[in-house]
Design a protein around this motif. Structure first.
Motif, mmCIF file in Angstrom:
data_model
loop_
_atom_site.group_PDB
_atom_site.id
_atom_site.type_symbol
_atom_site.label_atom_id
_atom_site.label_comp_id
_atom_site.label_asym_id
_atom_site.label_seq_id
_atom_site.Cartn_x
_atom_site.Cartn_y
_atom_site.Cartn_z
ATOM 1 N N LEU A 183 -4.276 8.594 7.780
ATOM 2 C CA LEU A 183 -3.484 8.144 6.643
ATOM 3 C C LEU A 183 -4.396 7.857 5.452
ATOM 4 O O LEU A 183 -5.308 7.017 5.545
ATOM 5 C CB LEU A 183 -2.707 6.872 7.004
ATOM 6 C CG LEU A 183 -1.951 6.865 8.337
ATOM 7 C CD1 LEU A 183 -1.230 5.523 8.532
ATOM 8 C CD2 LEU A 183 -0.975 8.021 8.417
ATOM 9 N N HIS A 184 -4.149 8.542 4.344
ATOM 10 C CA HIS A 184 -4.905 8.315 3.118
ATOM 11 C C HIS A 184 -4.148 7.265 2.298
ATOM 12 O O HIS A 184 -3.105 7.556 1.710
ATOM 13 C CB HIS A 184 -5.059 9.621 2.340
ATOM 14 C CG HIS A 184 -5.922 10.633 3.044
ATOM 15 N ND1 HIS A 184 -7.167 10.999 2.588
ATOM 16 C CD2 HIS A 184 -5.731 11.327 4.194
ATOM 17 C CE1 HIS A 184 -7.701 11.878 3.401
ATOM 18 N NE2 HIS A 184 -6.842 12.104 4.389
ATOM 19 N N ILE A 185 -4.717 6.069 2.246
ATOM 20 C CA ILE A 185 -3.994 4.896 1.746
ATOM 21 C C ILE A 185 -4.663 4.346 0.498
ATOM 22 O O ILE A 185 -5.899 4.370 0.363
ATOM 23 C CB ILE A 185 -3.928 3.817 2.849
ATOM 24 C CG1 ILE A 185 -3.074 4.321 4.015
ATOM 25 C CG2 ILE A 185 -3.388 2.492 2.315
ATOM 26 C CD1 ILE A 185 -3.026 3.392 5.203
ATOM 27 N N VAL A 190 0.863 5.593 0.869
ATOM 28 C CA VAL A 190 0.200 6.606 1.697
ATOM 29 C C VAL A 190 0.335 7.947 0.974
ATOM 30 O O VAL A 190 1.419 8.528 0.931
ATOM 31 C CB VAL A 190 0.815 6.687 3.102
ATOM 32 C CG1 VAL A 190 0.036 7.685 3.957
ATOM 33 C CG2 VAL A 190 0.835 5.319 3.763
ATOM 34 N N ASP A 191 -0.760 8.425 0.404
ATOM 35 C CA ASP A 191 -0.698 9.679 -0.357
ATOM 36 C C ASP A 191 -0.639 10.897 0.556
ATOM 37 O O ASP A 191 0.032 11.882 0.251
ATOM 38 C CB ASP A 191 -1.919 9.793 -1.280
ATOM 39 C CG ASP A 191 -1.879 8.756 -2.398
ATOM 40 O OD1 ASP A 191 -0.779 8.481 -2.914
ATOM 41 O OD2 ASP A 191 -2.949 8.216 -2.743
ATOM 42 N N TYR A 218 0.841 -1.198 0.000
ATOM 43 C CA TYR A 218 0.000 0.000 0.000
ATOM 44 C C TYR A 218 0.880 1.254 0.000
ATOM 45 O O TYR A 218 2.002 1.238 0.514
ATOM 46 C CB TYR A 218 -0.919 0.019 1.231
ATOM 47 C CG TYR A 218 -1.911 -1.107 1.246
ATOM 48 C CD1 TYR A 218 -3.140 -0.989 0.596
ATOM 49 C CD2 TYR A 218 -1.623 -2.301 1.904
ATOM 50 C CE1 TYR A 218 -4.061 -2.032 0.599
ATOM 51 C CE2 TYR A 218 -2.531 -3.350 1.910
ATOM 52 C CZ TYR A 218 -3.743 -3.209 1.258
ATOM 53 O OH TYR A 218 -4.647 -4.248 1.259
ATOM 54 N N THR A 233 -0.514 12.151 4.820
ATOM 55 C CA THR A 233 -0.399 11.832 6.249
ATOM 56 C C THR A 233 -0.693 13.086 7.060
ATOM 57 O O THR A 233 -0.026 14.112 6.890
ATOM 58 C CB THR A 233 1.017 11.328 6.596
ATOM 59 O OG1 THR A 233 1.286 10.132 5.862
ATOM 60 C CG2 THR A 233 1.156 11.054 8.079
ATOM 61 N N SER A 249 5.041 10.175 1.378
ATOM 62 C CA SER A 249 3.745 10.786 1.625
ATOM 63 C C SER A 249 3.916 12.284 1.876
ATOM 64 O O SER A 249 4.979 12.741 2.301
ATOM 65 C CB SER A 249 3.094 10.121 2.845
ATOM 66 O OG SER A 249 1.849 10.690 3.136
ATOM 67 N N SER A 296 8.788 8.430 6.016
ATOM 68 C CA SER A 296 8.606 8.777 7.431
ATOM 69 C C SER A 296 9.918 9.048 8.145
ATOM 70 O O SER A 296 9.935 9.769 9.151
ATOM 71 C CB SER A 296 7.847 7.654 8.140
ATOM 72 O OG SER A 296 8.517 6.418 8.001
ATOM 73 N N TYR A 331 2.696 2.921 11.405
ATOM 74 C CA TYR A 331 2.917 3.477 10.075
ATOM 75 C C TYR A 331 3.696 2.483 9.231
ATOM 76 O O TYR A 331 4.467 1.677 9.772
ATOM 77 C CB TYR A 331 3.724 4.783 10.198
ATOM 78 C CG TYR A 331 3.608 5.703 9.002
ATOM 79 C CD1 TYR A 331 2.526 6.565 8.868
ATOM 80 C CD2 TYR A 331 4.589 5.708 8.019
ATOM 81 C CE1 TYR A 331 2.415 7.418 7.769
ATOM 82 C CE2 TYR A 331 4.485 6.562 6.915
ATOM 83 C CZ TYR A 331 3.394 7.405 6.800
ATOM 84 O OH TYR A 331 3.285 8.239 5.722
#
Length: 884
Positions: free
Chosen positions: A41-43, A21-22, A19, A24, A153, A197, A145
């Motif tokens: 989180l937009h996943i 993450v666009d 996946y 955070t 992200s 991250s 995360y």
């Protein structure tokens, strides 16, 4: 503590993330023992993972795997709905969540404890200041995360804190600030650039700052801020000046312009590393950013300039283009170390910078290549990634980049770097991608060169030559080999750039081809190659590996007379210095043989003559003269030895230093006086060179033990107007002065500077490093000093690290007490800070190279660590590999 037998992570097992993450969004409510972290989180499903796993048919969605360590999970929701308990699983490594659709929003609340976080990873408290360190895997200590560098992200971060934390910082640009209903305040930061991250940062505290501005090549104004405690606000000028120099240099040399509206630096006392390149918010160890003439040495000024530049350069070589996985760490670090080395060479003495870098390689990186933790520039596997922040990845990685620069030339290398940044901006890529950009931009084949990334060890070049006076033909035969290293018993030939020249009898470089070139880069790519030069009127003397054009060990049978000739005549500054080092090595090896045989030691007259000539040569750069007068370190002598005899090395160096001081005292005193300058302190190259040479002479004079020269050191100590001269005089008194002089100077120094943390660390180091006063008993006493703190990595490095790594004499006492002491400290530190403990144990890992009695003692110390109980993954990996 982590599992004492962690799993091994292998490069060959890499797979793309399931996946992505666009976006955070993070929300922090800061409390020392109960900070609340909320994340959104937009996943979405990674199309590349779908293609690889199912040929494009996404039949079953895999669970969402989120890393998390030492976190208290409070709530978990997907698209606003709480996740049922049977749909997620927690473990010591994180959280696994079943998902039903390929795109969704995850909301997580968790609690962490910054106050008790002594590992200094994730979010922790440092002297009342909240701070983060997320590289390599620290973000998982903040929230759940996908904590891996290939998940990039866009971050928006809101920090809420009480009013006694007035400064709240994070990555990017500030977009909002305000008050909360309960009397606290908040600031929101938005980073427009996608990042992994590990580049996240947060700082909160009662800080002051200095501010400046930089106008980019395109005319944009960038706000520059350096934050520190109020007592240190006067020590930021040099770092700010260094930052502006680095920004301009990166525009001019690499065409790289800064991309945000603000660039911030924060100085932190408790920090495991030197600094961290978090996007737009660099966090620095205080020792690597704070300086004033009264409190910082020339070396500290130069180190700060280099580190500030290094972290800034990461904005492109590390942040805008980052690593696909941690095996590719040298992609960003090797490239950026090369960039900061070139910057420092342009700002100071290029020759001396090269000598310093090669000295570190020969002292420590070659030893790493020859030890149990030997690994390629791009490792094949690891148990704990923190253990691979090594000299091999950084310094040897920089040498690999330098070799590409040497092979291609400056303009072609710039074409390659331009293509690399253009092609991969905003991506997480590999070492192959970097090399491929160099190839594609210049139409070259570097396939064999890639072996530098995959093969461990230090190659050896055996060079022989032959000259035919009848034809004038000269042949240079090069044989390359590389010793076996763990997991790699056999090595294929490397592609090695061997820069060379041929000198005639009066020291001129001879033409080497029809174009009249007097210096060539030979491309050594086979196990044995012969290079031929025609029409030479007389037999030349080869000048080999100029500028240290490759990280190899060179073997050529230079005689002492030839080395003396090179010291006098060689036009390449590095090789001129290296000839002196080789001559000194021959002399020191002879002294070691005398010591072992019980004979009276006698210093080679050739070495005395060579040093006298260097001292009398006023045409040379004083900084280069200081380097040429410096004897090979005990560590270099140990690395070159087939079997390390610590006591013989110690005796030989001590005798040589005293003998040179006695034989050359007139020249040394004359040089000392000639380079003693009046006037205000300037951290500029010419003044630094003068102080460096003057203080090198002082050390040799003090080594004689003569009262006159110790009085000279005392006078310099009492009148010094800068820390460089003060520390050099103090070191002379500590190492050579009377008991009264030593204790008087140490007490006076501490009384004056006891409120300054960085100076106290220097005071600690001068004592623990000293062969004379840094006895084990004294080091134990330093650990009881009120200024020492076991939780502070800088203090640990100054006292325990200084004793184990730089006090060769006292650490290697025949009774083995130094080894036992180190093992005890490593065990204690492992419970507080695994990264520090794993790095501190390094001196014991070379036990197989020592004579049997000493090696056995070191082995026993390692065994005591292994048997002490549950170890961190960091320490377990180092110790287990060392004992294997």
């Amino acid at each position: 503590m982590k599992d004492a037998q962690p799993r091994t992570v292998r490069l060959r097992d890499y797979r793309v993330p399931d996946y992505l993450v666009d976006q955070t969004r993070l929300h922090f409510e800061l409390q020392p023992r109960g900070t609340l972290v909320r994340s959104q989180l937009h996943i979405r499903r990674n199309p590349e993972a779908v293609a690889q796993e199912n040929g494009g048919a996404d039949i079953k969605l895999p669970p969402l795997e989120l890393q998390g360590v030492e976190l208290e999970l409070l709530s978990l929701a997907i698209d606003g709905e709480p996740v049922a308990s049977e749909s997620f699983r927690t473990s010591v490594e994180g959280l696994s969540v079943d998902v039903e659709r390929p795109e969704f929003v995850v909301e997580i609340s968790n609690r962490i404890n910054p106050e008790d976080n002594t590992s200094l990873e994730g979010l922790y408290l440092s002297n009342g200041m909240y701070c983060t360190q997320c590289e390599a895997e620290g973000f998982r200590k903040i929230t759940f995360y996908p904590d891996r560098p290939d998940v990039m992200s866009r971050f928006t971060t809101t920090i809420v804190a009480p009013r006694d934390y007035p400064v709240l910082l994070s990555n990017g640009n500030e977009v909002e600030r305000g008050e909360t209903e309960d009397g606290r305040h908040f600031v929101t930061w938005e980073d427009p650039f996608a990042k992994p991250s590990y580049l996240f940062a947060l700082v909160a505290g009662d800080l002051q700052h200095v501010e400046d501005a930089f106008i980019t090549a395109s005319g944009r104004e960038i706000k520059l801020q350096i934050f520190t405690e109020s007592k240190n606000i006067g020590k930021c000028e040099h770092a700010m000046r260094s930052l502006k120099k680095a920004m301009r240099w990166d525009e001019e040399v690499y065409g790289r312009e800064y991309d945000l509206d603000i660039f911030m630096v924060v100085a932190v006392d408790h920090f495991n590393m030197g600094a961290m390149e978090n996007k737009g918010l660099n966090i620095f160890n205080s020792a690597c950013v704070l300086a004033s003439p009264e409190t910082a040495t020339d070396a500290a000024f130069q180190r700060i300039e280099s580190i500030v530049a290094h972290e800034y350069f990461h904005n492109w070589s590390g942040n805008r283009v980052t690593c696909r996985d941690w095996f590719q760490l040298s992609l960003k670090e090797g490239f950026t170390v090369f960039r900061d080395a070139e910057f420092s060479a342009d700002m100071n003495s290029r020759a001396v910078k090269r000598i310093e870098d090669v000295s570190m390689l020969r002292t420590a990186q070659f030893a790493e290549d020859d030890g149990p933790m030997a690994h390629p520039v791009r490792p094949d596997s690891y148990m704990e990634i923190s253990n691979f922040y090594t000299l091999t990845v950084y310094e040897k990685g920089a040498e690999v980049v330098r070799m590409i620069h040497t092979l291609l030339g400056e303009e072609a290398f710039r074409r390659g770097s331009d293509l690399y940044f253009e092609r991969h901006d905003g991506q997480a890529v590999t070492c192959e991608d970097f090399v491929k950009a160099m190839e594609d931009a210049n139409g070259v084949d570097l396939q064999q060169f890639r072996r530098w990334y995959s093969q461990a060890g230090t190659p050896v070049l055996e060079v022989t030559d032959a000259y035919d006076p009848g034809t004038g033909d000269y042949a240079l035969t090069v044989r390359q080999s590389c010793p076996a290293t763990p997991g790699q018993p056999e090595k294929a030939p490397f592609h090695i750039p061997l820069k060379m020249a041929l000198l005639d009898p009066i020291g001129n470089d001879m033409p080497l081809d029809q174009a009249g070139h007097t210096e060539l880069v030979l491309q050594v790519s086979e196990a044995e190659q012969t290079f031929r030069f025609k029409g030479l009127p007389e037999k030349p003397l080869p000048s080999l590996l100029r500028g240290f054009s490759a990280p190899v060990k060179l073997r050529y049978g230079y005689t002492p007379e030839q080395l003396l000739f090179l010291m006098r005549s060689e036009s390449d500054a590095f090789n001129r210095w290296d000839a002196g080092q080789r001559l000194a090595f021959i002399a020191l090896e002879s002294l070691q043989q005398d010591y072992r045989a019980g004979r009276e030691m006698q210093l080679s007259p050739e070495l005395v003559s060579a040093y006298r000539a260097v001292l009398q040569n006023r045409e040379l750069d004083p900084a280069l003269v200081a380097e040429m007068l410096s004897l090979p370190s005990a560590q270099v002598l140990a690395e070159e030895a087939g079997e390390i005899d610590a006591q013989a090395i110690i005796a030989a160096r001590e005798f040589a230093e005293v003998s040179l001081g006695q034989a050359l005292h007139e020249e040394l005193l004359a040089t000392y006086r000639a380079f003693t300058r009046e006037g205000p302190y300037r951290p500029e190259a010419d003044d630094i060179a003068a102080r460096r040479l003057k203080n090198t002479c002082l050390a040799f004079l003090a080594a004689t033990g003569e009262a006159t020269y110790l009085a000279l050191a005392q006078s310099q100590f009492e009148s010094a107007g800068n820390m460089t001269d003060s520390a050099a005089a103090l070191a002379a008194l500590v190492n050579r002065g009377s008991e009264a002089q030593m204790h008087g100077a140490l007490d006076s120094f501490y009384k004056r500077w006891q409120e300054d943390t960085q100076v106290v660390e220097l005071w600690f180091a001068l004592q623990s490093n000293s062969a004379r006063c840094g006895t084990l008993e004294h080091v134990r006493a330093l650990m009881q000093h009120p200024a020492f703190e076991l939780k502070n990595p800088n203090k640990v490095r100054a006292v325990i690290g200084g004793f184990a790594n730089r006090n060769f004499t006292q650490f290697h006492k025949a009774d083995g007490s130094g080894f036992e002491f180190l093992s005890d400290q490593v065990i204690a530190l492992d419970r507080l800070n695994p990264q520090v403990s794993a790095r501190l144990v390094t001196p014991l890992t070379r036990w197989k190279k020592y004579r049997e009695a000493v090696g056995s003692q070191m082995h026993s110390a390692l065994k005591s660590i292994m048997e002490s109980g549950q170890l961190s993954a960091d320490l377990y990996e180092v110790v287990s590999k060392s004992l294997a």
